[in-house]
Design a protein around this motif. Sequence first.
Motif, PDB file in Angstrom:
ATOM      1  N   ALA A 220       0.819  -1.212   0.000  1.00 55.47           N
ATOM      2  CA  ALA A 220       0.000   0.000   0.000  1.00 55.47           C
ATOM      3  C   ALA A 220       0.853   1.262   0.000  1.00 55.47           C
ATOM      4  O   ALA A 220       0.386   2.326  -0.358  1.00 55.47           O
ATOM      5  CB  ALA A 220      -0.922  -0.008   1.215  1.00 55.47           C
ATOM      6  N   LYS A 221       2.104   1.151   0.395  1.00 56.18           N
ATOM      7  CA  LYS A 221       2.962   2.327   0.492  1.00 56.18           C
ATOM      8  C   LYS A 221       3.968   2.422  -0.657  1.00 56.18           C
ATOM      9  O   LYS A 221       4.879   3.232  -0.607  1.00 56.18           O
ATOM     10  CB  LYS A 221       3.706   2.312   1.834  1.00 56.18           C
ATOM     11  CG  LYS A 221       2.783   2.462   3.036  1.00 56.18           C
ATOM     12  CD  LYS A 221       3.563   2.458   4.332  1.00 56.18           C
ATOM     13  CE  LYS A 221       2.653   2.619   5.524  1.00 56.18           C
ATOM     14  NZ  LYS A 221       3.374   2.593   6.821  1.00 56.18           N
ATOM     15  N   THR A 222       3.808   1.596  -1.691  1.00 59.14           N
ATOM     16  CA  THR A 222       4.785   1.606  -2.764  1.00 59.14           C
ATOM     17  C   THR A 222       4.414   2.539  -3.909  1.00 59.14           C
ATOM     18  O   THR A 222       5.161   2.667  -4.859  1.00 59.14           O
ATOM     19  CB  THR A 222       4.978   0.179  -3.333  1.00 59.14           C
ATOM     20  OG1 THR A 222       3.704  -0.331  -3.756  1.00 59.14           O
ATOM     21  CG2 THR A 222       5.581  -0.747  -2.298  1.00 59.14           C
ATOM     22  N   ALA A 223       3.249   3.194  -3.864  1.00 56.42           N
ATOM     23  CA  ALA A 223       2.860   4.122  -4.927  1.00 56.42           C
ATOM     24  C   ALA A 223       3.850   5.271  -4.989  1.00 56.42           C
ATOM     25  O   ALA A 223       4.321   5.769  -3.959  1.00 56.42           O
ATOM     26  CB  ALA A 223       1.446   4.638  -4.685  1.00 56.42           C
ATOM     27  N   ALA A 224       4.168   5.678  -6.204  1.00 56.35           N
ATOM     28  CA  ALA A 224       5.171   6.738  -6.398  1.00 56.35           C
ATOM     29  C   ALA A 224       4.794   8.037  -5.692  1.00 56.35           C
ATOM     30  O   ALA A 224       5.665   8.787  -5.233  1.00 56.35           O
ATOM     31  CB  ALA A 224       5.355   6.993  -7.895  1.00 56.35           C
ATOM     32  N   SER A 225       3.502   8.311  -5.591  1.00 55.51           N
ATOM     33  CA  SER A 225       3.064   9.581  -5.003  1.00 55.51           C
ATOM     34  C   SER A 225       2.909   9.523  -3.485  1.00 55.51           C
ATOM     35  O   SER A 225       2.604  10.541  -2.855  1.00 55.51           O
ATOM     36  CB  SER A 225       1.729  10.008  -5.629  1.00 55.51           C
ATOM     37  OG  SER A 225       0.724   9.055  -5.343  1.00 55.51           O
ATOM     38  N   ASP A 226       3.100   8.356  -2.880  1.00 53.35           N
ATOM     39  CA  ASP A 226       2.997   8.223  -1.426  1.00 53.35           C
ATOM     40  C   ASP A 226       4.364   8.486  -0.795  1.00 53.35           C
ATOM     41  O   ASP A 226       5.101   7.556  -0.461  1.00 53.35           O
ATOM     42  CB  ASP A 226       2.487   6.825  -1.039  1.00 53.35           C
ATOM     43  CG  ASP A 226       1.031   6.626  -1.393  1.00 53.35           C
ATOM     44  OD1 ASP A 226       0.316   7.635  -1.535  1.00 53.35           O
ATOM     45  OD2 ASP A 226       0.620   5.469  -1.542  1.00 53.35           O
ATOM     46  N   LEU A 227       4.689   9.754  -0.646  1.00 54.66           N
ATOM     47  CA  LEU A 227       5.999  10.145  -0.116  1.00 54.66           C
ATOM     48  C   LEU A 227       5.904  10.397   1.388  1.00 54.66           C
ATOM     49  O   LEU A 227       5.036  11.141   1.847  1.00 54.66           O
ATOM     50  CB  LEU A 227       6.493  11.410  -0.816  1.00 54.66           C
ATOM     51  CG  LEU A 227       6.615  11.329  -2.346  1.00 54.66           C
ATOM     52  CD1 LEU A 227       7.109  12.646  -2.911  1.00 54.66           C
ATOM     53  CD2 LEU A 227       7.539  10.190  -2.756  1.00 54.66           C
ATOM     54  N   ASP A 228       6.784   9.770   2.129  1.00 62.95           N
ATOM     55  CA  ASP A 228       6.826   9.925   3.577  1.00 62.95           C
ATOM     56  C   ASP A 228       7.994  10.856   3.916  1.00 62.95           C
ATOM     57  O   ASP A 228       9.153  10.472   3.795  1.00 62.95           O
ATOM     58  CB  ASP A 228       6.999   8.554   4.244  1.00 62.95           C
ATOM     59  CG  ASP A 228       6.878   8.625   5.746  1.00 62.95           C
ATOM     60  OD1 ASP A 228       6.384   9.648   6.253  1.00 62.95           O
ATOM     61  OD2 ASP A 228       7.297   7.667   6.425  1.00 62.95           O
ATOM     62  N   ILE A 229       7.660  12.070   4.320  1.00 61.86           N
ATOM     63  CA  ILE A 229       8.690  13.090   4.525  1.00 61.86           C
ATOM     64  C   ILE A 229       8.686  13.585   5.964  1.00 61.86           C
ATOM     65  O   ILE A 229       7.632  13.896   6.519  1.00 61.86           O
ATOM     66  CB  ILE A 229       8.468  14.293   3.587  1.00 61.86           C
ATOM     67  CG1 ILE A 229       8.564  13.844   2.127  1.00 61.86           C
ATOM     68  CG2 ILE A 229       9.474  15.405   3.855  1.00 61.86           C
ATOM     69  CD1 ILE A 229       8.182  14.921   1.143  1.00 61.86           C
ATOM     70  N   GLU A 230       9.854  13.658   6.556  1.00 61.33           N
ATOM     71  CA  GLU A 230      10.012  14.308   7.855  1.00 61.33           C
ATOM     72  C   GLU A 230      10.442  15.744   7.583  1.00 61.33           C
ATOM     73  O   GLU A 230      11.609  16.025   7.311  1.00 61.33           O
ATOM     74  CB  GLU A 230      11.048  13.575   8.700  1.00 61.33           C
ATOM     75  CG  GLU A 230      10.598  12.197   9.155  1.00 61.33           C
ATOM     76  CD  GLU A 230      11.576  11.558  10.126  1.00 61.33           C
ATOM     77  OE1 GLU A 230      12.429  12.298  10.680  1.00 61.33           O
ATOM     78  OE2 GLU A 230      11.501  10.336  10.315  1.00 61.33           O
ATOM     79  N   PHE A 231       9.485  16.662   7.632  1.00 54.94           N
ATOM     80  CA  PHE A 231       9.742  18.042   7.248  1.00 54.94           C
ATOM     81  C   PHE A 231      10.678  18.758   8.218  1.00 54.94           C
ATOM     82  O   PHE A 231      10.693  18.478   9.414  1.00 54.94           O
ATOM     83  CB  PHE A 231       8.434  18.826   7.172  1.00 54.94           C
ATOM     84  CG  PHE A 231       7.550  18.438   6.009  1.00 54.94           C
ATOM     85  CD1 PHE A 231       7.934  18.720   4.704  1.00 54.94           C
ATOM     86  CD2 PHE A 231       6.344  17.811   6.223  1.00 54.94           C
ATOM     87  CE1 PHE A 231       7.125  18.369   3.632  1.00 54.94           C
ATOM     88  CE2 PHE A 231       5.520  17.457   5.166  1.00 54.94           C
ATOM     89  CZ  PHE A 231       5.913  17.738   3.867  1.00 54.94           C
ATOM     90  N   THR A 232      11.442  19.696   7.664  1.00 55.66           N
ATOM     91  CA  THR A 232      12.266  20.601   8.468  1.00 55.66           C
ATOM     92  C   THR A 232      11.625  21.979   8.429  1.00 55.66           C
ATOM     93  O   THR A 232      10.856  22.297   7.522  1.00 55.66           O
ATOM     94  CB  THR A 232      13.704  20.702   7.912  1.00 55.66           C
ATOM     95  OG1 THR A 232      13.656  21.302   6.600  1.00 55.66           O
ATOM     96  CG2 THR A 232      14.341  19.328   7.804  1.00 55.66           C
TER      97      THR A 232
END
Length: 202
Positions: free
Chosen positions: A24-36
């Motif tokens: 479920a998390k392999t879609a190109a648009s599913d980006l997991d970002i730790e923002f600064t």
Amino acid sequence: MSNKNHIIIISIIVLFELMSCKKAKTAASDLDIEFTQDTLAVGYTYWWSESGPFTGECGNKLSFVFSGTITDILAPTEEAGPLYNSQKGFIHINQAFKIKDMGLNRYSNQQFFVSDCFNGLELKKEDKVLVFCYDYENDFSIPGGSSILKIDSLDEPLIASIKKYIDAGENALAIKNDIHLWDEYGLGEELERIIHCKEDTD
């Protein structure tokens, strides 16, 4: 049922669920970002004749796509001289859907975006937006206009459509049934153009 068989069945179920989550998390648009808490400054390619997600005859590749909320828009200035009317706007990035690796000028998880392309866009503080950037001379750029779309919410159908487009490698055929969504933003014809181009080249 023996304890051994019970453990085997539970292990299989857990493994299946873990695999399902991973898929479920392999879609190109599913980006997991730790923002600064930093700001990404993006230049305004004011001389480009097109803007929005569907530029070029067959669709130019996008470089940075995200949703967010406008936190401030400053008054217009003459900072850009006679070239264009400069007006800075700031956006709090909610979620990124595509980030191109720009090498030395790569995106570094900044949670804020600023550009001086906001003049004439009729946007205001607290507006929710969907933003499309390209690259120019090895850096991110934005052509203004239809590259910053005001949206009603951060989970509306337009976002699902652009995610589908990105997940398909920016193949317009994947959102052929979404023309009506983009037509509401005056971008239906642009989408149809690149769909026809894709159909002619396949």
